[in-house]
Enzyme design. Structure first.
Site, mmCIF file in Angstrom:
data_model
loop_
_atom_site.group_PDB
_atom_site.id
_atom_site.type_symbol
_atom_site.label_atom_id
_atom_site.label_comp_id
_atom_site.label_asym_id
_atom_site.label_seq_id
_atom_site.Cartn_x
_atom_site.Cartn_y
_atom_site.Cartn_z
ATOM 1 N N GLY A 22 1.451 -0.707 -0.156
ATOM 2 C CA GLY A 22 0.016 -0.063 0.042
ATOM 3 C C GLY A 22 1.042 0.730 0.037
ATOM 4 C CD GLN B 19 3.452 5.551 3.199
ATOM 5 O OE1 GLN B 19 2.563 5.343 2.275
ATOM 6 N NE2 GLN B 19 4.241 5.253 3.174
ATOM 7 C CB CYS C 106 5.301 1.985 7.706
ATOM 8 S SG CYS C 106 4.749 3.462 6.382
ATOM 9 C CG LEU C 107 6.918 1.249 1.873
ATOM 10 C CD1 LEU C 107 6.497 1.833 0.244
ATOM 11 C CD2 LEU C 107 7.905 0.584 1.293
ATOM 12 C CG HIS D 205 0.093 0.708 7.221
ATOM 13 N ND1 HIS D 205 0.620 0.663 8.039
ATOM 14 C CD2 HIS D 205 0.364 2.199 6.496
ATOM 15 C CE1 HIS D 205 1.383 1.379 7.959
ATOM 16 N NE2 HIS D 205 1.609 2.002 6.920
ATOM 17 C CD GLU D 206 -1.553 2.564 2.745
ATOM 18 O OE1 GLU D 206 -1.188 3.827 2.554
ATOM 19 O OE2 GLU D 206 -0.035 1.210 3.045
ATOM 20 C CG HIS E 117 0.608 6.617 5.473
ATOM 21 N ND1 HIS E 117 1.267 7.040 6.373
ATOM 22 C CD2 HIS E 117 0.223 5.722 4.989
ATOM 23 C CE1 HIS E 117 2.161 6.043 6.380
ATOM 24 N NE2 HIS E 117 1.673 5.053 5.565
HETATM 25 ZN ZN ZN Z 1 2.989 3.009 6.085
#
Ligand code: ZN
Length: 188
Positions: free
Chosen positions: A46, A51, A99-100, A141-142, A145
């Site tokens: 995701g 991000q 998480c990226l 999670h997304e 963000h």
């Molecule tokens: Zn993330």
């Protein structure tokens, strides 16, 4: 299309609520294409627009579940309903999340096991997904963000302390840091 750089924890864009999408023009289509490419290159399941430094309410997701069903799409201006988070402590094997924007690290976190996502696609067509398990986790999670919340902000005290040390050690937690999938290796 292009792989975009991914913003690292500490930049204000990751810690502020994003704005609703109201322009569904070509710029949004390019953004979504780039987000898919960036998510796949990372690789990740995701990616939310903040991000890649864009403070808008949309995220992409790509996940194959245990029944080999492929979930892949973009959720624009999403709403999310979740069941209560289960009581107890996060399992260090089953509940581990990454998480990226906090690359190369993973921590356990309890999440709701069911979620309903409502959003529109690039053609402003509404859709709804009833998600269970890992897909429900991805959506939570997304969606977080888009409200300026990272999963590391939700960790239990024990893991939050470790994450705070990691942030210091890696020199994160300040504005302007990013990494490019396929160029920077942040696993080490
Ligand atoms: Zn993330």
């Amino acid at each position: 299309m292009a792989v975009r750089s991914i913003v690292i924890s500490g930049d204000p864009v990751l810690h502020s609520p994003a704005s609703p999408v109201d322009d569904f023009g070509d710029e949004l289509r390019v953004l979504v294409q780039d987000m898919f490419e960036t998510m796949d290159a990372a690789p990740g399941v995701g990616l939310a627009a903040p991000q890649v430094g864009v403070p808008l309410r949309l995220f992409t997701y790509s996940y194959v579940d245990d029944d080999d069903h492929s979930w892949r799409g973009v959720a624009i201006n999403p709403e999310l309903w979740i069941t209560p988070v289960p009581a107890g402590e996060a399992d260090e094997d089953e509940d581990v999340e990454g998480c990226l924007s906090y690359p190369g690290e993973r921590f356990p976190l309890l999440r709701s096991t069911s979620a309903i996502l409502r959003a529109v696609d690039l053609d402003q067509k509404p859709f709804e997904i009833h998600a269970e398990g890992w897909l429900a986790r991805i959506f939570q999670h997304e969606f977080d963000h888009l409200d300026g919340t990272l999963y590391v902000d939700r960790l239990e005290h024990f893991y939050a302390k470790i994450a705070a040390k990691v942030t210091r050690k890696r020199g994160w937690g300040i504005p302007g840091l990013d990494w490019v999938p396929g160029v920077d290796n942040l696993e080490d």
